[in-house]
Design an enzyme around this catalytic site. Structure first.
Site, short mmCIF file in Angstrom:
data_model
loop_
_atom_site.label_atom_id
_atom_site.label_comp_id
_atom_site.label_asym_id
_atom_site.label_seq_id
_atom_site.Cartn_x
_atom_site.Cartn_y
_atom_site.Cartn_z
N CYS A 126 0.83 -1.20 0.00
CA CYS A 126 0.00 0.00 0.00
C CYS A 126 0.87 1.26 0.00
O CYS A 126 1.73 1.43 0.87
CB CYS A 126 -0.92 0.00 1.23
SG CYS A 126 -1.97 1.47 1.24
N HIS A 197 1.45 -7.49 -6.91
CA HIS A 197 0.75 -6.49 -7.73
C HIS A 197 1.78 -6.04 -8.77
O HIS A 197 2.82 -5.46 -8.41
CB HIS A 197 0.29 -5.33 -6.84
CG HIS A 197 -0.52 -4.31 -7.58
ND1 HIS A 197 -1.13 -3.27 -6.94
CD2 HIS A 197 -0.81 -4.16 -8.89
CE1 HIS A 197 -1.77 -2.52 -7.82
NE2 HIS A 197 -1.58 -3.03 -9.01
C1 LIG Z 1 -10.81 0.69 -3.06
C2 LIG Z 1 -9.54 -0.10 -2.99
C3 LIG Z 1 -8.99 -0.38 -1.76
C4 LIG Z 1 -7.81 -1.14 -1.66
N1 LIG Z 1 -7.36 -1.49 -0.43
C5 LIG Z 1 -6.29 -2.35 -0.33
C6 LIG Z 1 -5.91 -2.91 0.93
O1 LIG Z 1 -6.54 -2.66 1.96
N2 LIG Z 1 -4.83 -3.72 0.95
C7 LIG Z 1 -4.12 -4.04 -0.18
O2 LIG Z 1 -3.16 -4.80 -0.12
N3 LIG Z 1 -4.48 -3.56 -1.38
C8 LIG Z 1 -5.55 -2.75 -1.48
N4 LIG Z 1 -5.98 -2.33 -2.71
C9 LIG Z 1 -5.26 -2.78 -3.92
C10 LIG Z 1 -5.88 -4.09 -4.44
O3 LIG Z 1 -5.77 -5.12 -3.49
C11 LIG Z 1 -5.19 -4.54 -5.75
O4 LIG Z 1 -3.83 -4.78 -5.48
C12 LIG Z 1 -5.28 -3.48 -6.85
O5 LIG Z 1 -6.59 -2.95 -6.94
C13 LIG Z 1 -4.87 -4.08 -8.20
O6 LIG Z 1 -5.68 -5.18 -8.54
P1 LIG Z 1 -6.91 -5.02 -9.58
O7 LIG Z 1 -6.37 -4.36 -10.81
O8 LIG Z 1 -7.38 -6.41 -9.82
O9 LIG Z 1 -7.93 -4.14 -8.92
C14 LIG Z 1 -7.15 -1.58 -2.84
C15 LIG Z 1 -7.72 -1.28 -4.08
C16 LIG Z 1 -8.91 -0.57 -4.17
C17 LIG Z 1 -9.51 -0.31 -5.52
#
Ligand SMILES: Cc1cc2nc3c(=O)[nH]c(=O)nc-3n(C[C@H](O)[C@H](O)[C@H](O)COP(=O)(O)O)c2cc1C
Length: 354
Positions: A126, A197
């Site tokens: 994060c 990620h």
């Molecule tokens: C609203 C929101 C909140 C997130 N909160 C966290 C979190 O609490 N912990 C974390 O490791 N990643 C968090 N992420 C990142 C996601 O876990 C993920 O790594 C990121 O969205 C990329 O994946 P995606 O393209 O499939 O969405 C968050 C993403 C979004 C959109």
């Protein structure tokens, strides 16, 4: 002769190391799909709360569901405890902690164990300014030794599988060596799976949300990581929006973690879990009927209706009537009445009744 002996010793050592690491792989209670791969729904703060996870479980019985990131310092002093509650239907479920203090994380891991979580994940990805001020999240990629201490303490305290979610690197620290050093150290400490990620994090100048779209996805770097360390479980995260991409990544990675696309289109989870068929709206409705019973039981326990309808807003995306369906479910006057029957009215717009 000396050289030959030294070479043989090196090979033997490398094999032993490989065997020890392979032993660390999780074999029991693995949340696996029929293709033996992992499908995880990413931790998302304010999104993947217990109700969202309950709904997602209806769409995939095998997916590994993550909590939102929960601050270890809050939990260790008895705050935010409500975030730890979940329903038994949510298993397999991983709890994600954000923190950097090995003792504090150990205390939290003990609590997670007592609550029967299946996996504990440490957030090392994060990039938000608040998290940076606390010196955890993505900035921990620069401190692999500290992360290793955290993992050891968490394992010792809980006996549960400890995993890490990280980025490819940080702006300014984007080399293969940086990533490999980090991965090596955390795996040696007993980290059993790494969710990567596939972007770097930019700690200065980009918000958390920009950090999820501006740094480009570099899938090839995750693939190279898996090729370099075939014995390490690597789950790919970032930018997956459809079944085809998910299945193609599963050809080389140990699984996929999906965030936004799963939230905005829970049907995707069914389509990946059961790739031979594509879900139709009447099947979605069946799941929603089950969720309706859950809504009644939660409202009875004092939960607010708007928290329960929130994850439903994204079902039926793109289908005729979906806009009117969403409008009903987000109507503040109707929500105030706290009556789950609102769902009946909403699905009428899609041509269904419950
Ligand atoms: C609203 C929101 C909140 C997130 N909160 C966290 C979190 O609490 N912990 C974390 O490791 N990643 C968090 N992420 C990142 C996601 O876990 C993920 O790594 C990121 O969205 C990329 O994946 P995606 O393209 O499939 O969405 C968050 C993403 C979004 C959109």
């Amino acid at each position: 002769m000396k050289q030959i002996v030294s070479n043989i010793l090196q090979i033997l050592f490398a094999r032993l190391h490989y065997k020890l690491r392979t032993k660390l792989k999780m074999t029991d209670n693995q949340p696996l799909l029929t293709n033996n791969k992992i499908l995880a729904v990413a931790p998302m703060m304010a999104w993947t709360d217990r109700h969202c996870r309950y709904l997602h479980r209806l769409f995939s019985k095998d997916a590994l569901l993550f909590t939102e990131m929960i601050s270890s310092s809050a939990v260790a002093i008895g705050k935010q405890i409500n975030l730890l509650d979940y329903s038994k239907e949510e298993h397999p479920i991983a709890i994600q902690f954000g923190g950097n203090d090995p003792k504090e994380l150990a205390t939290c891991s003990e609590i997670a164990k007592s609550l029967n979580y299946d996996e504990i994940n440490l957030n090392v990805g994060c990039p938000s300014p608040r998290v940076q001020r606390g010196e955890f999240g993505a900035s921990l990629m620069e401190k692999p030794t500290l992360v290793a201490s955290c993992i050891k303490e968490m394992r010792y305290a809980s006996g549960l599988p400890i995993t890490v979610k990280c980025r490819l690197g940080l702006k300014g620290n984007e080399s293969k060596e940086f990533l490999h050093t980090f991965i090596n150290e955390v795996v040696d400490a007993g980290c059993q799976r790494v969710y990567v990620h596939a972007r770097i994090a930019v700690l200065e100048g980009l918000s958390a949300s920009q950090n999820r779209s501006i740094p480009p996805i570099q899938a090839e770097k995750v693939q190279e990581l898996k090729e370099t360390f075939p014995e390490i479980e690597i789950v790919f995260n970032g930018g997956i929006t459809n079944k085809e991409d998910a299945l193609s990544i599963m050809n080389w990675a140990d699984g996929v973690m999906i965030g936004r696309a799963a939230y905005h289109n829970p049907e995707l989870l069914t389509n990946i879990s059961d790739p031979d068929q594509n879900m139709v709206p009447s099947e979605t409705l069946e799941k929603i009927k089950i969720y309706l019973s859950y809504m009644y039981s939660q409202v009875e326990k004092g939960e607010k209706l708007n928290r329960l309808t929130r994850p439903l807003l994204h079902c039926f995306s793109g289908k005729p009537g979906a806009k009117a369906y969403r409008q009903v479910l987000s109507d503040s006057v109707k929500l105030k009445a706290n009556n789950p029957q609102i769902l009946d009215e909403a699905v009428n717009h899609l041509g269904f009744s419950i």
